[in-house]
Design an enzyme around this catalytic site. Structure first.
Site, PDB file in Angstrom:
ATOM      1  CD  GLU A   1     102.014  64.046  47.522  1.00 23.91           C
ATOM      2  OE1 GLU A   1     101.833  63.814  48.728  1.00 23.91           O
ATOM      3  OE2 GLU A   1     102.940  64.762  47.085  1.00 23.91           O
TER       4      GLU A   1
ATOM      5  CD  GLU B   1     108.000  59.828  42.688  1.00 29.17           C
ATOM      6  OE1 GLU B   1     107.457  60.917  42.909  1.00 29.17           O
ATOM      7  OE2 GLU B   1     108.589  59.577  41.621  1.00 29.17           O
TER       8      GLU B   1
ATOM      9  CG  ASP C   1     102.350  55.791  34.600  1.00 28.72           C
ATOM     10  OD1 ASP C   1     101.893  56.843  35.089  1.00 28.72           O
ATOM     11  OD2 ASP C   1     102.377  55.570  33.368  1.00 28.72           O
TER      12      ASP C   1
ATOM     13  CG  ASP D   1     108.771  65.663  36.574  1.00 26.07           C
ATOM     14  OD1 ASP D   1     109.740  66.054  37.246  1.00 26.07           O
ATOM     15  OD2 ASP D   1     108.256  64.544  36.721  1.00 26.07           O
TER      16      ASP D   1
ATOM     17  CE  LYS E   1     115.980  71.413  26.884  1.00 24.01           C
ATOM     18  NZ  LYS E   1     116.831  70.246  27.095  1.00 24.01           N
TER      19      LYS E   1
ATOM     20  CG  ASP F   1     108.432  75.856  40.323  1.00 23.65           C
ATOM     21  OD1 ASP F   1     107.978  74.977  39.554  1.00 23.65           O
ATOM     22  OD2 ASP F   1     109.644  75.941  40.587  1.00 23.65           O
TER      23      ASP F   1
ATOM     24  CD  GLU G   1     105.856  75.494  47.558  1.00 23.45           C
ATOM     25  OE1 GLU G   1     105.576  74.462  48.199  1.00 23.45           O
ATOM     26  OE2 GLU G   1     105.131  76.497  47.528  1.00 23.45           O
TER      27      GLU G   1
HETATM   28  C1  LIG Z   1     109.166  67.710  40.154  1.00 25.54           C
HETATM   29  S1  LIG Z   1     108.939  66.326  41.157  1.00 25.54           S
HETATM   30  C2  LIG Z   1     107.981  66.965  42.531  1.00 25.54           C
HETATM   31  C3  LIG Z   1     107.993  66.060  43.714  1.00 25.54           C
HETATM   32  C4  LIG Z   1     107.202  66.558  44.957  1.00 25.54           C
HETATM   33  N1  LIG Z   1     105.777  66.600  44.691  1.00 25.54           N
HETATM   34  C5  LIG Z   1     107.697  67.911  45.406  1.00 25.54           C
HETATM   35  O1  LIG Z   1     106.985  68.902  45.192  1.00 25.54           O
HETATM   36  O2  LIG Z   1     108.816  67.972  45.956  1.00 25.54           O
HETATM   37  C6  LIG Z   1     107.731  65.363  40.260  1.00 25.54           C
HETATM   38  C7  LIG Z   1     107.677  63.917  40.690  1.00 25.54           C
HETATM   39  O3  LIG Z   1     106.629  63.259  39.976  1.00 25.54           O
HETATM   40  C8  LIG Z   1     107.059  61.942  39.674  1.00 25.54           C
HETATM   41  N2  LIG Z   1     106.242  61.481  38.534  1.00 25.54           N
HETATM   42  C9  LIG Z   1     106.186  62.023  37.312  1.00 25.54           C
HETATM   43  N3  LIG Z   1     105.297  61.392  36.550  1.00 25.54           N
HETATM   44  C10 LIG Z   1     104.768  60.396  37.320  1.00 25.54           C
HETATM   45  C11 LIG Z   1     103.808  59.376  37.076  1.00 25.54           C
HETATM   46  N4  LIG Z   1     103.188  59.268  35.904  1.00 25.54           N
HETATM   47  N5  LIG Z   1     103.510  58.527  38.085  1.00 25.54           N
HETATM   48  C12 LIG Z   1     104.124  58.648  39.296  1.00 25.54           C
HETATM   49  N6  LIG Z   1     105.046  59.587  39.578  1.00 25.54           N
HETATM   50  C13 LIG Z   1     105.369  60.453  38.596  1.00 25.54           C
HETATM   51  C14 LIG Z   1     108.529  62.087  39.379  1.00 25.54           C
HETATM   52  O4  LIG Z   1     109.225  60.876  39.552  1.00 25.54           O
HETATM   53  C15 LIG Z   1     108.952  63.142  40.412  1.00 25.54           C
HETATM   54  O5  LIG Z   1     109.380  62.561  41.615  1.00 25.54           O
END
Ligand SMILES: C[S@@+](CC[C@H](N)C(=O)[O-])C[C@H]1O[C@@H](n2cnc3c(N)ncnc32)[C@H](O)[C@@H]1O
Length: 218
Positions: free
Chosen positions: A54, A79, A106, A129, A133, A165, A198
């Site tokens: 994930e 994460e 990452d 994310d 923008k 979303d 979500e």
């Molecule tokens: C908008 S949040 C959604 C979190 C979760 N999946 C949810 O639906 O509640 C996106 C997550 O992706 C993580 N993230 C973004 N780019 C990442 C990367 N390259 N590697 C690991 N995590 C990443 C961010 O830190 C953030 O916690």
């Protein structure tokens, strides 16, 4: 893969004392250190089972729920956000999950360096994310090079399940995944629990879209 643009900006945010404790005490137990060599899943989970990764597990509620519901599968959550990793670690301990481990790094580097090609049963990308923008669109994770990387890591028949979303990002995801030669669109979408992010989108009236693609078998 050397990259300059990342899909995240590390804001530490507030780490609660219990998340902090989890990062100190539980990361050594339930975390996997980032490394530039392939993960030995058989040794890590002490068995041979399908592996699902994930990407961006956030606070980890859905991640833990899925792992608990599927004890036959092993899960690796990736994460970068410290409080989220701390929160997920606490769930792993509280639920006694033996089939879920976390990498605080990452996800692009983890996939590229720690995951062997053709080795995954599935990849979850739930609510990445959206970077709404226009000048930030370059930070969106799901772009052609990432789709190619993810597809390569799947075993033949393995799945890539994305959800968002953000309607316009959903269009981009569908276009990028459809253009990836190793993938084909699945007829049906998998069920999954509602995620934390979500729920926020639903509260704002955002439509949620799930996309499921499979790695071609030939
Ligand atoms: C908008 S949040 C959604 C979190 C979760 N999946 C949810 O639906 O509640 C996106 C997550 O992706 C993580 N993230 C973004 N780019 C990442 C990367 N390259 N590697 C690991 N995590 C990443 C961010 O830190 C953030 O916690």
């Amino acid at each position: 893969m050397k990259r300059e643009i990342r899909s995240f900006v590390l804001r530490q945010g507030r780490t609660t004392p219990s998340q902090q404790r989890a990062l100190g005490d539980l990361l050594p137990r339930f975390g996997i250190p980032f490394s530039d060599s392939f993960l030995d899943a058989k040794r890590l989970f002490e068995r041979t089972a399908p592996i699902v990764v994930e990407i961006g597990s956030g606070m980890g509620e859905t991640t833990a729920e899925i792992a608990q519901a599927h004890p036959e599968t092993d899960y690796v959550a990736i994460e970068v956000h410290g409080p989220g990793v701390g929160s997920l670690l606490k769930k792993i301990e509280a639920l006694g999950l033996k089939n879920l481990r976390v990498i605080r790094h990452d996800a692009v580097e983890v996939l590229g360096q720690m995951i062997a090609d053709g080795s995954l049963a599935g990849i979850h990308l739930f609510f990445p994310d959206p970077w709404p923008k226009k000048r930030h669109h370059k930070r969106r994770l799901l772009q052609p090079p990432f789709a190619a990387l993810a597809a390569r890591k799947l075993a033949p028949g393995g799945y890539f399940h994305a959800a968002t979303d953000w309607a316009e990002y959903a269009e981009q995801m569908a276009a990028v995944l459809s253009a990836e030669p190793l993938l084909e669109k699945a007829d049906q979408v998998k069920n999954r629990p509602v995620t934390k992010f979500e729920r926020r989108g639903l509260g704002l009236g955002h439509p949620v879209r799930d996309l499921l693609f499979l790695r071609r078998k030939e």
